[in-house]
Design an enzyme around this catalytic site. Structure first.
Site, PDB file in Angstrom:
ATOM      1  N   ILE A 137       0.803  -1.175   0.176  1.00 20.74           N
ATOM      2  CA  ILE A 137      -0.085   0.120  -0.146  1.00 20.74           C
ATOM      3  C   ILE A 137       0.858   1.150   0.009  1.00 20.74           C
ATOM      4  O   ILE A 137       0.715   2.107  -0.815  1.00 20.74           O
ATOM      5  CB  ILE A 137      -0.780   0.042   1.202  1.00 20.74           C
ATOM      6  CG1 ILE A 137      -2.041  -1.045   1.065  1.00 20.74           C
ATOM      7  CG2 ILE A 137      -1.694   1.329   1.217  1.00 20.74           C
ATOM      8  CD1 ILE A 137      -2.905  -1.589   2.129  1.00 20.74           C
TER       9      ILE A 137
ATOM     10  N   ASP B  64      13.980   2.976  10.755  1.00 24.00           N
ATOM     11  CA  ASP B  64      13.159   2.020  11.709  1.00 24.00           C
ATOM     12  C   ASP B  64      11.994   2.973  12.485  1.00 24.00           C
ATOM     13  O   ASP B  64      12.754   3.658  13.139  1.00 24.00           O
ATOM     14  CB  ASP B  64      13.896   1.109  12.410  1.00 24.00           C
ATOM     15  CG  ASP B  64      13.224   0.142  13.250  1.00 24.00           C
ATOM     16  OD1 ASP B  64      11.831   0.462  13.334  1.00 24.00           O
ATOM     17  OD2 ASP B  64      13.872  -0.752  13.743  1.00 24.00           O
TER      18      ASP B  64
ATOM     19  N   LYS C 132       4.834  12.927  15.419  1.00 27.06           N
ATOM     20  CA  LYS C 132       5.362  13.752  16.564  1.00 27.06           C
ATOM     21  C   LYS C 132       6.620  14.734  15.822  1.00 27.06           C
ATOM     22  O   LYS C 132       6.538  16.019  15.937  1.00 27.06           O
ATOM     23  CB  LYS C 132       5.955  12.956  17.444  1.00 27.06           C
ATOM     24  CG  LYS C 132       6.980  13.713  18.375  1.00 27.06           C
ATOM     25  CD  LYS C 132       7.534  12.638  19.441  1.00 27.06           C
ATOM     26  CE  LYS C 132       8.645  13.292  20.573  1.00 27.06           C
ATOM     27  NZ  LYS C 132       8.114  14.625  21.394  1.00 27.06           N
TER      28      LYS C 132
ATOM     29  N   SER D  17      -4.557   2.352   8.733  1.00 29.29           N
ATOM     30  CA  SER D  17      -4.992   1.363   9.881  1.00 29.29           C
ATOM     31  C   SER D  17      -5.409  -0.006   9.203  1.00 29.29           C
ATOM     32  O   SER D  17      -4.711  -0.443   8.287  1.00 29.29           O
ATOM     33  CB  SER D  17      -6.181   1.866  10.490  1.00 29.29           C
ATOM     34  OG  SER D  17      -6.692   0.953  11.488  1.00 29.29           O
TER      35      SER D  17
ATOM     36  N   TYR E 257      -2.015  -7.082  16.562  1.00 30.06           N
ATOM     37  CA  TYR E 257      -2.182  -6.347  15.419  1.00 30.06           C
ATOM     38  C   TYR E 257      -3.203  -5.628  15.418  1.00 30.06           C
ATOM     39  O   TYR E 257      -3.628  -4.269  15.140  1.00 30.06           O
ATOM     40  CB  TYR E 257      -2.362  -7.459  14.248  1.00 30.06           C
ATOM     41  CG  TYR E 257      -2.574  -6.711  12.813  1.00 30.06           C
ATOM     42  CD1 TYR E 257      -1.534  -6.279  12.045  1.00 30.06           C
ATOM     43  CD2 TYR E 257      -3.962  -6.957  12.440  1.00 30.06           C
ATOM     44  CE1 TYR E 257      -2.188  -5.642  10.963  1.00 30.06           C
ATOM     45  CE2 TYR E 257      -4.392  -6.199  11.262  1.00 30.06           C
ATOM     46  CZ  TYR E 257      -3.491  -5.907  10.403  1.00 30.06           C
ATOM     47  OH  TYR E 257      -3.924  -5.129   9.100  1.00 30.06           O
TER      48      TYR E 257
ATOM     49  N   LYS F 144      -3.825  -1.379  15.416  1.00 34.92           N
ATOM     50  CA  LYS F 144      -4.466  -0.797  14.342  1.00 34.92           C
ATOM     51  C   LYS F 144      -5.771  -0.298  14.794  1.00 34.92           C
ATOM     52  O   LYS F 144      -6.124   1.085  14.534  1.00 34.92           O
ATOM     53  CB  LYS F 144      -4.945  -1.745  13.502  1.00 34.92           C
ATOM     54  CG  LYS F 144      -3.966  -2.263  12.483  1.00 34.92           C
ATOM     55  CD  LYS F 144      -2.956  -1.294  11.828  1.00 34.92           C
ATOM     56  CE  LYS F 144      -2.017  -1.847  10.809  1.00 34.92           C
ATOM     57  NZ  LYS F 144      -1.411  -0.801  10.200  1.00 34.92           N
TER      58      LYS F 144
ATOM     59  N   THR G 258      -0.885  -7.597  -1.153  1.00 32.98           N
ATOM     60  CA  THR G 258       0.300  -7.108  -0.378  1.00 32.98           C
ATOM     61  C   THR G 258       1.286  -8.319   0.104  1.00 32.98           C
ATOM     62  O   THR G 258       0.731  -9.389   0.153  1.00 32.98           O
ATOM     63  CB  THR G 258       0.107  -6.245   0.927  1.00 32.98           C
ATOM     64  OG1 THR G 258      -0.572  -7.122   1.726  1.00 32.98           O
ATOM     65  CG2 THR G 258      -0.699  -5.109   0.445  1.00 32.98           C
TER      66      THR G 258
END
Length: 252
Positions: free
Chosen positions: A19, A64, A126, A144, A158, A162, A193
């Site tokens: 995505i 990362d 942030k 999400s 998971y 999300k 994906t």
């Protein structure tokens, strides 16, 4: 169709595949200057090469997203490269250990999933928000999942991560809306994906397609189109929204 993104700068995490890559390609096609980020350098360089071959402007920055210092460096390098930041797409994410019950889920896997999927989204916001606030019409789109809206068996970490992405999206949308920064989320259903192929390979593939009213998997261009629209002035009054792109799965 001109969506008013020509010359804007977009940072896409998890932009090397899936995505994130589809969003990077679509934004590049709209004339945006793109920074693709991910942990894998080879895939990142391939993604940038593809965008450039299609006439777009792109650079790769390895990072990362679970590490604050790396995220800060990523955002600062993006601004140094292109002089500004108009769009942040938080697409970096992992599935962890799916189909493992809560009581059997390992603490290390829990920390790893929450660190990338939720903490990573927060860290990117942030460090990006101070730069985004300088640009008129800036926006954030957090990726999400339908698993962030409902429950399921893809692993508690998971689903928790999300769901958390939607929480931080809504909180930030309230906090920054008056300053002109729009913050939304997409909740994808099943798309082709690497993650989905790992989760639903073989006989599961067609069975999963039958779980939504359209009886098919989504095309990556369809989720990318939704992300681009949310970034664009056409969605200028959309804030704090979760856009399900799922073939109707969640309305059942």
């Amino acid at each position: 169709m001109n969506l008013g993104l020509n010359g804007k700068v977009a940072l896409i995490t998890g932009g090397t595949t899936g995505i994130g890559l589809a969003a990077a390609l679509a934004l590049g096609a709209e004339g945006a200057r793109v920074v693709v980020s991910g942990r894998r350098t080879r895939e990142g360089e391939q993604a940038v090469a593809t965008i450039r071959e299609l006439g777009g402007l792109a650079e790769f920055v390895q990072a990362d997203v679970s590490r604050g210092a790396e995220v800060q460096r990523l955002v600062e390098q993006t601004v140094r490269l292109w002089g500004q930041l108009d769009m942040l797409i938080n697409s970096a994410g992992i599935e962890g250990t799916p189909f493992v019950p809560v009581a059997d889920y390992s603490e290390d896997d829990w920390d790893r999933v929450l660190g990338i999927n939720l903490k990573g989204s927060w860290l990117c916001m942030k460090y990006a928000i101070p730069h985004l606030l300088r640009q008129q019409g800036a926006s954030i789109v957090n990726v999400s999942s339908i698993g962030g809206v409902n429950g399921g068996s893809l692993g508690a970490a998971y689903h928790a991560s999300k769901h958390g992405v939607l929480g931080v999206t809504r909180a930030a949308a309230i906090e920054y809306g008056a300053q002109g920064l729009r913050i939304n989320a997409v909740a994808p259903g099943v798309f082709a994906t690497e993650m989905s192929e790992r989760l639903f390979s073989g006989d599961k593939h067609e069975a999963v397609a039958q779980t939504n009213p359209m009886k098919r998997w989504g095309q990556l261009e369809e989720i990318a189109g939704a992300i681009v629209w949310l970034c664009s002035p056409a969605a200028g009054y959309v804030n704090g929204h979760t856009l399900a792109v799922d073939g109707g799965f969640l309305i059942q």
